[in-house]
Design an enzyme around this catalytic site. Sequence first.
Site, PDB file in Angstrom:
ATOM      1  N   VAL A 103       0.834  -1.213  -0.181  1.00 28.52           N
ATOM      2  CA  VAL A 103       0.051  -0.184   0.058  1.00 28.52           C
ATOM      3  C   VAL A 103       0.869   1.239   0.063  1.00 28.52           C
ATOM      4  CG1 VAL A 103      -1.786   1.219   1.440  1.00 28.52           C
ATOM      5  CG2 VAL A 103      -1.807  -1.142   1.344  1.00 28.52           C
ATOM      6  N   ASP A 122      -3.287   5.602 -12.970  1.00 27.48           N
ATOM      7  CA  ASP A 122      -3.079   4.392 -12.115  1.00 27.48           C
ATOM      8  C   ASP A 122      -4.463   3.456 -12.608  1.00 27.48           C
ATOM      9  OD1 ASP A 122      -1.150   5.413 -10.933  1.00 27.48           O
ATOM     10  OD2 ASP A 122      -1.844   4.821  -8.716  1.00 27.48           O
ATOM     11  N   GLY A 175       3.338   3.230  -4.712  1.00 24.47           N
ATOM     12  CA  GLY A 175       3.406   3.696  -6.215  1.00 24.47           C
ATOM     13  C   GLY A 175       3.086   2.500  -6.961  1.00 24.47           C
ATOM     14  N   LEU A 176       2.774   1.194  -6.561  1.00 24.45           N
ATOM     15  CA  LEU A 176       2.450   0.324  -7.474  1.00 24.45           C
ATOM     16  C   LEU A 176       0.848   0.055  -7.741  1.00 24.45           C
ATOM     17  CD1 LEU A 176       4.954  -2.513  -6.116  1.00 24.45           C
ATOM     18  CD2 LEU A 176       5.103  -0.866  -8.100  1.00 24.45           C
ATOM     19  N   GLY A 177       0.395   1.200  -7.588  1.00 28.18           N
ATOM     20  CA  GLY A 177      -1.224   1.116  -7.772  1.00 28.18           C
ATOM     21  C   GLY A 177      -2.122   0.397  -7.094  1.00 28.18           C
ATOM     22  N   SER A 178      -1.756  -0.024  -5.868  1.00 32.33           N
ATOM     23  CA  SER A 178      -2.604  -1.031  -4.917  1.00 32.33           C
ATOM     24  C   SER A 178      -4.168  -0.561  -5.052  1.00 32.33           C
ATOM     25  CB  SER A 178      -1.984  -1.203  -3.573  1.00 32.33           C
ATOM     26  OG  SER A 178      -2.502  -0.407  -2.903  1.00 32.33           O
ATOM     27  N   ALA A 228      -5.900   1.427  -7.080  1.00 29.66           N
ATOM     28  CA  ALA A 228      -6.500   1.252  -8.424  1.00 29.66           C
ATOM     29  C   ALA A 228      -6.755  -0.382  -8.632  1.00 29.66           C
ATOM     30  CB  ALA A 228      -5.559   1.868  -9.480  1.00 29.66           C
ATOM     31  N   ALA A 229      -5.765  -1.268  -8.287  1.00 27.22           N
ATOM     32  CA  ALA A 229      -5.851  -2.682  -8.377  1.00 27.22           C
ATOM     33  C   ALA A 229      -7.133  -3.220  -7.909  1.00 27.22           C
ATOM     34  CB  ALA A 229      -4.814  -3.456  -8.235  1.00 27.22           C
TER      35      ALA A 229
HETATM   36  O1  PMV Z   1       1.967   7.022  -6.419  1.00 28.51           O
HETATM   37  P1  PMV Z   1       1.113   6.449  -7.360  1.00 28.51           P
HETATM   38  O2  PMV Z   1       1.911   5.581  -8.232  1.00 28.51           O
HETATM   39  O3  PMV Z   1      -0.112   6.475  -7.478  1.00 28.51           O
HETATM   40  O4  PMV Z   1       1.422   7.812  -8.504  1.00 28.51           O
HETATM   41  C1  PMV Z   1       1.215   8.815  -8.724  1.00 28.51           C
HETATM   42  C2  PMV Z   1       1.346   9.515  -9.862  1.00 28.51           C
HETATM   43  C3  PMV Z   1       1.417  11.063 -10.056  1.00 28.51           C
HETATM   44  O5  PMV Z   1       1.756  11.470 -11.085  1.00 28.51           O
HETATM   45  C4  PMV Z   1       2.433  11.418  -8.717  1.00 28.51           C
HETATM   46  C5  PMV Z   1       0.039  11.391  -9.649  1.00 28.51           C
HETATM   47  C6  PMV Z   1      -0.870  11.375 -10.506  1.00 28.51           C
HETATM   48  O6  PMV Z   1      -2.140  11.381 -10.116  1.00 28.51           O
HETATM   49  O7  PMV Z   1      -0.949  11.161 -11.456  1.00 28.51           O
END
Ligand code: PMV
Length: 309
Positions: free
Chosen positions: A97, A147, A100-103, A105-106
């Site tokens: 969680v 995401d 930054g791996l999209g948890s 959204a997944a």
């Molecule tokens: O932290 P993540 O993987 O949900 O990525 C966010 C990416 C951003 O560009 C920082 C924010 C966005 O909404 O695009």
Amino acid sequence: MITCSAPGKVILFGEHAVVYGQPALAVPVTQVHADVRIEEIFDSGVWIHAPNIELHARLDSLASSHPLAATVNNTIFTLGVSYLSGISILIRSTIPVASGLGSGAAVSVALIRALAKYVGKPLTDEQVSALAFETEKLYHGMPSGIDNTVVTYARPVYFIKGRPPETFQVGQPFTIVIGDTGVAASTKETVSDVRRLWQENPERFETYFEAIGSIVKIARKAIEAGMPDSLGPLMDENHALLRRMSVSSPDLERLVAAARAAGALGAKLSGGGRGGNMIALTRPEITEAVVGSLKEAGARQVIHTQVGV
Ligand code: PMV
């Protein structure tokens, strides 16, 4: 019984600048995933079990702004179903969680598809992504939508906020190593810090955003042309710009340096930054060395994935 899964994702290039209208590139990561199972039970309610976050609750006991409750309610509304009863929804995820791996959204995409399958009314990818985007807003405030898009389509995506996503061909597969700092970081916070800094110094930040946008366009061409090695220096450049935008951290810097020292062709933070994950571009013969170096440098978890396979 109904089951649905959705993959994690990494942003290869373009995070943060994508919020300001620049393009970004993201790819699915199938090594980690969210899984949803719906079963009928002898109870009048809808039960949600999410052991990863120690949640075991009846849907009607959750606040309507709770991301899982909102996802279920928005989905059944879109499906034209007035109410659900007598089901248990089990949500599990191997995606860390806030990393930054999209948890988030997944989980949303797997849950939306499982509900649609359960009621027997299929949704288009566009509808799934739009519903997941509504939940992303609860997690992130003002997300770009990247995401939910890459997780829904489960293909490499060239994304510009507000436009239909473009999927693209990978000319030659390449390997990405993903190292987790183990530090949970709030994307909402980093996005709002970047916004404040941009408001204080619009010219400087717009130069950064445009430079990142150019990197993304060149990277897409290199990927399509089957020249993945040229992505390495582009990753380094993108990382340097993100660092100037204040979204790196000592842990990310340590892992990025460790990957480069072990021979990675390039490395950068991925996602919101200040924690979470970094990515490094490798070749098959150096992947193990990069993985080892990241572990030695303190990475909590290291996975590698082949893009374009
Ligand atoms: O932290 P993540 O993987 O949900 O990525 C966010 C990416 C951003 O560009 C920082 C924010 C966005 O909404 O695009």
